[in-house]
Design an enzyme around this catalytic site. Structure first.
Site, mmCIF file in Angstrom:
data_model
loop_
_atom_site.group_PDB
_atom_site.id
_atom_site.type_symbol
_atom_site.label_atom_id
_atom_site.label_comp_id
_atom_site.label_asym_id
_atom_site.label_seq_id
_atom_site.Cartn_x
_atom_site.Cartn_y
_atom_site.Cartn_z
ATOM 1 N N ASP A 1 -45.722 -63.289 -16.920
ATOM 2 C CA ASP A 1 -45.910 -64.716 -17.184
ATOM 3 C C ASP A 1 -44.594 -65.371 -17.557
ATOM 4 O OD1 ASP A 1 -47.603 -67.147 -17.894
ATOM 5 O OD2 ASP A 1 -46.587 -66.756 -19.803
ATOM 6 N N LYS B 1 -46.171 -72.257 -15.358
ATOM 7 C CA LYS B 1 -46.906 -73.346 -15.991
ATOM 8 C C LYS B 1 -46.420 -74.700 -15.490
ATOM 9 C CE LYS B 1 -47.574 -70.351 -19.954
ATOM 10 N NZ LYS B 1 -46.573 -69.313 -19.653
ATOM 11 N N ASN C 1 -49.735 -62.434 -33.901
ATOM 12 C CA ASN C 1 -49.741 -63.644 -34.731
ATOM 13 C C ASN C 1 -48.349 -63.972 -35.285
ATOM 14 O OD1 ASN C 1 -52.995 -62.937 -35.409
ATOM 15 N ND2 ASN C 1 -52.455 -65.082 -35.119
ATOM 16 N N SER C 2 -47.382 -64.066 -34.383
ATOM 17 C CA SER C 2 -45.999 -64.443 -34.710
ATOM 18 C C SER C 2 -45.243 -63.402 -35.525
ATOM 19 C CB SER C 2 -45.946 -65.788 -35.454
ATOM 20 O OG SER C 2 -46.509 -66.818 -34.698
ATOM 21 N N GLY C 3 -45.811 -62.191 -35.670
ATOM 22 C CA GLY C 3 -45.080 -61.107 -36.321
ATOM 23 C C GLY C 3 -45.732 -60.541 -37.556
ATOM 24 N N ILE C 4 -46.708 -61.240 -38.139
ATOM 25 C CA ILE C 4 -47.340 -60.762 -39.371
ATOM 26 C C ILE C 4 -48.066 -59.436 -39.154
ATOM 27 C CG2 ILE C 4 -49.495 -62.046 -38.982
ATOM 28 C CD1 ILE C 4 -47.783 -61.589 -42.403
ATOM 29 N N LEU C 5 -48.500 -59.157 -37.909
ATOM 30 C CA LEU C 5 -49.225 -57.920 -37.628
ATOM 31 C C LEU C 5 -48.317 -56.775 -37.178
ATOM 32 C CD1 LEU C 5 -52.450 -59.367 -35.923
ATOM 33 C CD2 LEU C 5 -52.223 -58.423 -38.227
ATOM 34 N N TYR D 1 -39.522 -72.126 -21.125
ATOM 35 C CA TYR D 1 -38.878 -70.970 -21.733
ATOM 36 C C TYR D 1 -37.393 -70.931 -21.365
ATOM 37 C CZ TYR D 1 -43.756 -69.449 -22.235
ATOM 38 O OH TYR D 1 -45.090 -69.368 -22.527
ATOM 39 N N GLY E 1 -49.619 -63.866 -27.976
ATOM 40 C CA GLY E 1 -49.377 -63.779 -29.404
ATOM 41 C C GLY E 1 -50.291 -62.821 -30.133
#
Length: 341
Positions: A57, A87, A240-244, A62, A237
């Site tokens: 993708d 896109k 979740n932007s890195g928290i996981l 980007y 994602g």
């Protein structure tokens, strides 16, 4: 270097397209927040293709064209058996030397973005993307970042009128004429996708951050409607932007205390089963039958190898069951053997 992996494949809506359940996203490779050398970015795409990933993708936004150039250069001559999405909704215009607009891209190409969801804007965006890619076709077109979160309420009304008044017609013409195989939206908010269903039929949605191990806010009515309407979901994602993956960022900002507490509770369950939290986060979305692909964004071949290791980590059904029993999954979330109560 990893050997070829036999990935499960799932269908994209009712199109006949099939994608590997793991894909490669092109935002990180174009230098969002952190720069990535061109040779490293290209090596990462090549590595993904070599190990057996077939879904890639990208988007004009980007790196303001950089990602499409990278993807096209890396995949040219390797298109057989691959599925490529880009896109529409942003046109790129050249900027003067020394002038920049606010953005999160490191070393973008010298362009700025103009939002345009009209019939002509969609057609122009598609043609421009083919030229940047250096390819004569893509498989999936997503309407990119339309919604209140991106544009604000009043501006989004104006832009939504463009999509409803002509942009959707352009997408239907491209799909129904066989120029592209599938159409959808790529967004960070599921609510706008319910509005999209009111416009007509779509094949696949790329939804970032809203159906993850941490958050299932899109479960109902969005995911349930996808099943009824025969549309698929690509989950972007997944961390979740890195928290996981051990970071402190959630939704592109510092995670609040309640989110950190929930992540810690999920991780405690994972530890009981000796499963790394990122492995569970990566594999979780595929427990839902509407999901056809999970789309992480590694920056290097080494990061991709780390993702592949998480991907191949066995996860017992009992882990999902325990998360459900502890109330760490939303009620109704599909898990092996049933749904969360």
């Amino acid at each position: 270097m990893s050997s070829v992996i036999t990935f499960e494949k799932r269908g994209v809506g009712q199109t006949g397209l099939e994608v590997t359940t793991l894909g490669l996203g092109g935002a990180s490779l174009a230098g969002i927040f952190t720069g990535v050398a061109e040779e490293v970015a290209r090596a990462t795409i090549n590595h993904a293709h070599e190990v057996g990933i077939t879904y890639f993708d990208t988007a004009p936004q980007y790196g303001y064209g950089r990602s499409e150039h990278l993807m096209g250069n890396a995949l040219r001559g390797k298109r057989e058996g691959t599925v490529l999405s880009t896109k529409v909704g942003r046109l790129l215009k050249p900027i003067k030397d020394g002038w920049t607009s606010p953005h999160n891209w490191v070393d973008p190409l010298p362009f700025d973005q103009v939002y345009d969801y009209t019939y002509d804007g969609i057609m122009r965006s598609f043609e421009d993307s083919l030229q940047r890619l250096g390819l004569n076709a893509v498989d999936i077109l997503y309407v990119h970042d339309i919604g209140v979160a991106t544009h604000g309420e009043e501006e989004n009304k104006r832009l939504w009128a463009q999509l409803a008044g002509g942009g959707y017609k352009a997408l239907r013409e491209l799909r129904d004429g066989g120029t592209v195989r599938a159409i959808g939206l790529g967004v960070n908010e599921w609510e706008v996708l319910m509005d999209a269903f009111a416009l007509g039929d779509w094949d696949v949605f790329l939804l970032a951050g809203r159906y993850t191990l941490l958050e299932q806010t899109s479960l109902d009515p969005f995911m349930t409607t996808c099943l009824k309407r025969g549309a698929s979901v690509v989950v972007g994602g997944p961390f979740n932007s890195g928290i996981l993956v051990g970071g402190s960022t959630w939704n592109y900002a510092k995670a609040p205390e309640d989110v950190v507490k929930r992540v810690n509770a999920i991780e405690a369950v994972c530890k009981e089963f000796n499963v790394p939290l990122p492995a569970a986060a990566l594999q979780f979305p595929l427990t839902h039958p509407a999901v056809c692909n999970v789309l992480p964004g590694p920056r290097t071949p080494e990061e991709l190898d780390g993702i592949l290791a998480w991907w191949r980590t066995p996860i017992p059904d009992a882990l999902w069951t325990m998360l459900a029993e502890k109330g760490l999954l939303a009620k109704g979330t599909p898990v092996p053997g049933g749904v969360a109560g």
